[in-house]
Design a protein around this motif. Structure first.
Motif, PDB file in Angstrom:
ATOM      1  N   GLU A 109       0.831  -1.204   0.000  1.00 46.64           N
ATOM      2  CA  GLU A 109       0.000   0.000   0.000  1.00 46.64           C
ATOM      3  C   GLU A 109       0.869   1.258   0.000  1.00 46.64           C
ATOM      4  OE1 GLU A 109      -3.065   2.402  -0.463  1.00 46.64           O
ATOM      5  OE2 GLU A 109      -3.156   0.224  -0.627  1.00 46.64           O
ATOM      6  N   ASP A 110       1.941   1.254   0.781  1.00 47.36           N
ATOM      7  CA  ASP A 110       2.876   2.384   0.788  1.00 47.36           C
ATOM      8  C   ASP A 110       3.499   2.584  -0.597  1.00 47.36           C
ATOM      9  OD1 ASP A 110       2.350   2.810   3.471  1.00 47.36           O
ATOM     10  OD2 ASP A 110       4.232   1.905   4.171  1.00 47.36           O
ATOM     11  N   GLN A 111       3.887   1.479  -1.246  1.00 41.45           N
ATOM     12  CA  GLN A 111       4.458   1.572  -2.587  1.00 41.45           C
ATOM     13  C   GLN A 111       3.435   2.137  -3.567  1.00 41.45           C
ATOM     14  OE1 GLN A 111       5.725  -2.471  -3.251  1.00 41.45           O
ATOM     15  NE2 GLN A 111       7.831  -2.017  -2.662  1.00 41.45           N
ATOM     16  N   ARG A 112       2.203   1.664  -3.475  1.00 45.33           N
ATOM     17  CA  ARG A 112       1.147   2.131  -4.364  1.00 45.33           C
ATOM     18  C   ARG A 112       0.920   3.638  -4.191  1.00 45.33           C
ATOM     19  NH1 ARG A 112      -2.507  -1.227  -2.958  1.00 45.33           N
ATOM     20  NH2 ARG A 112      -2.134  -2.697  -4.615  1.00 45.33           N
ATOM     21  N   GLN A 113       0.889   4.097  -2.957  1.00 46.33           N
ATOM     22  CA  GLN A 113       0.677   5.521  -2.695  1.00 46.33           C
ATOM     23  C   GLN A 113       1.827   6.359  -3.244  1.00 46.33           C
ATOM     24  OE1 GLN A 113      -0.108   6.012   1.478  1.00 46.33           O
ATOM     25  NE2 GLN A 113      -2.050   4.882   1.396  1.00 46.33           N
ATOM     26  N   GLN A 114       3.057   5.890  -3.066  1.00 52.11           N
ATOM     27  CA  GLN A 114       4.213   6.627  -3.596  1.00 52.11           C
ATOM     28  C   GLN A 114       4.166   6.679  -5.118  1.00 52.11           C
ATOM     29  OE1 GLN A 114       7.961   5.325  -1.992  1.00 52.11           O
ATOM     30  NE2 GLN A 114       7.238   5.432   0.103  1.00 52.11           N
ATOM     31  N   TYR A 115       3.795   5.571  -5.738  1.00 54.87           N
ATOM     32  CA  TYR A 115       3.686   5.546  -7.196  1.00 54.87           C
ATOM     33  C   TYR A 115       2.606   6.521  -7.658  1.00 54.87           C
ATOM     34  CZ  TYR A 115       2.755   3.888 -11.917  1.00 54.87           C
ATOM     35  OH  TYR A 115       2.566   3.829 -13.264  1.00 54.87           O
ATOM     36  N   LEU A 156      12.101   1.851 -15.930  1.00 49.35           N
ATOM     37  CA  LEU A 156      12.115   0.525 -16.540  1.00 49.35           C
ATOM     38  C   LEU A 156      13.537   0.007 -16.743  1.00 49.35           C
ATOM     39  CD1 LEU A 156       9.206   0.950 -19.101  1.00 49.35           C
ATOM     40  CD2 LEU A 156       9.204  -0.468 -17.026  1.00 49.35           C
ATOM     41  N   ASP A 157      14.453   0.884 -17.129  1.00 44.87           N
ATOM     42  CA  ASP A 157      15.863   0.491 -17.259  1.00 44.87           C
ATOM     43  C   ASP A 157      16.436   0.049 -15.916  1.00 44.87           C
ATOM     44  OD1 ASP A 157      15.912   0.982 -19.984  1.00 44.87           O
ATOM     45  OD2 ASP A 157      16.815   2.980 -19.772  1.00 44.87           O
ATOM     46  N   GLN A 158      16.084   0.771 -14.857  1.00 43.59           N
ATOM     47  CA  GLN A 158      16.545   0.402 -13.510  1.00 43.59           C
ATOM     48  C   GLN A 158      15.983  -0.951 -13.097  1.00 43.59           C
ATOM     49  OE1 GLN A 158      15.166   3.816 -11.318  1.00 43.59           O
ATOM     50  NE2 GLN A 158      17.071   4.946 -11.596  1.00 43.59           N
ATOM     51  N   LEU A 159      14.707  -1.184 -13.408  1.00 39.87           N
ATOM     52  CA  LEU A 159      14.083  -2.468 -13.079  1.00 39.87           C
ATOM     53  C   LEU A 159      14.771  -3.605 -13.820  1.00 39.87           C
ATOM     54  CD1 LEU A 159      11.900  -4.178 -11.749  1.00 39.87           C
ATOM     55  CD2 LEU A 159      10.389  -3.552 -13.650  1.00 39.87           C
ATOM     56  N   GLU A 160      15.040  -3.399 -15.098  1.00 35.53           N
ATOM     57  CA  GLU A 160      15.725  -4.430 -15.876  1.00 35.53           C
ATOM     58  C   GLU A 160      17.102  -4.733 -15.285  1.00 35.53           C
ATOM     59  OE1 GLU A 160      17.483  -5.358 -20.334  1.00 35.53           O
ATOM     60  OE2 GLU A 160      16.311  -3.539 -20.015  1.00 35.53           O
ATOM     61  N   ARG A 181       9.737   7.368 -16.924  1.00 40.19           N
ATOM     62  CA  ARG A 181       9.233   5.994 -17.027  1.00 40.19           C
ATOM     63  C   ARG A 181      10.291   5.087 -17.651  1.00 40.19           C
ATOM     64  NH1 ARG A 181       6.744   2.084 -14.803  1.00 40.19           N
ATOM     65  NH2 ARG A 181       5.501   0.812 -16.167  1.00 40.19           N
ATOM     66  N   LEU A 182      10.936   5.553 -18.710  1.00 42.75           N
ATOM     67  CA  LEU A 182      11.977   4.743 -19.354  1.00 42.75           C
ATOM     68  C   LEU A 182      13.163   4.511 -18.428  1.00 42.75           C
ATOM     69  CD1 LEU A 182      11.896   6.235 -22.967  1.00 42.75           C
ATOM     70  CD2 LEU A 182      11.039   4.002 -22.210  1.00 42.75           C
ATOM     71  N   THR A 183      13.537   5.522 -17.663  1.00 44.56           N
ATOM     72  CA  THR A 183      14.624   5.372 -16.688  1.00 44.56           C
ATOM     73  C   THR A 183      14.246   4.342 -15.630  1.00 44.56           C
ATOM     74  OG1 THR A 183      15.394   7.632 -17.030  1.00 44.56           O
ATOM     75  CG2 THR A 183      16.008   6.585 -14.950  1.00 44.56           C
TER      76      THR A 183
END
Length: 82
Positions: A12-18, A33-37, A29-31
């Motif tokens: 829930e905390d993550q959802r609120q921050q997002y 996604l690159d970090q996630l990859e 968004r691209l940055t």
């Protein structure tokens, strides 16, 4: 061990921050996604070990192919155009 209540609070905390970060620019968004990859690739062995612990011993290549590969982009060198 983390309880279901604690995990629910974390998600829930993550959802609120997002949600507070919206709308997100394309560059951001691209940055992200690159970090996630990068994180997925750097921690691939840890993900395999965790999935083996949770769901039983399967071949690591099977786990990568069935559970993790869909999270990573397909290299352009093996994409079929047409």
């Amino acid at each position: 061990m983390t309880t279901n209540v604690e995990m629910t609070k974390i998600f829930e905390d993550q959802r609120q921050q997002y949600n507070r970060a919206q709308p997100m620019s394309l560059a951001t968004r691209l940055t992200t996604l690159d970090q996630l990859e990068r994180l997925l690739r750097e921690n691939l062995n840890a993900f395999v070990e965790a999935l083996q612990a949770d769901f039983g011993q399967r071949d690591p290549l099977q786990i990568i192919g069935a559970d993790l590969t869909g999270l990573l982009p397909i290299p352009e060198s093996i994409c079929v155009n047409g």
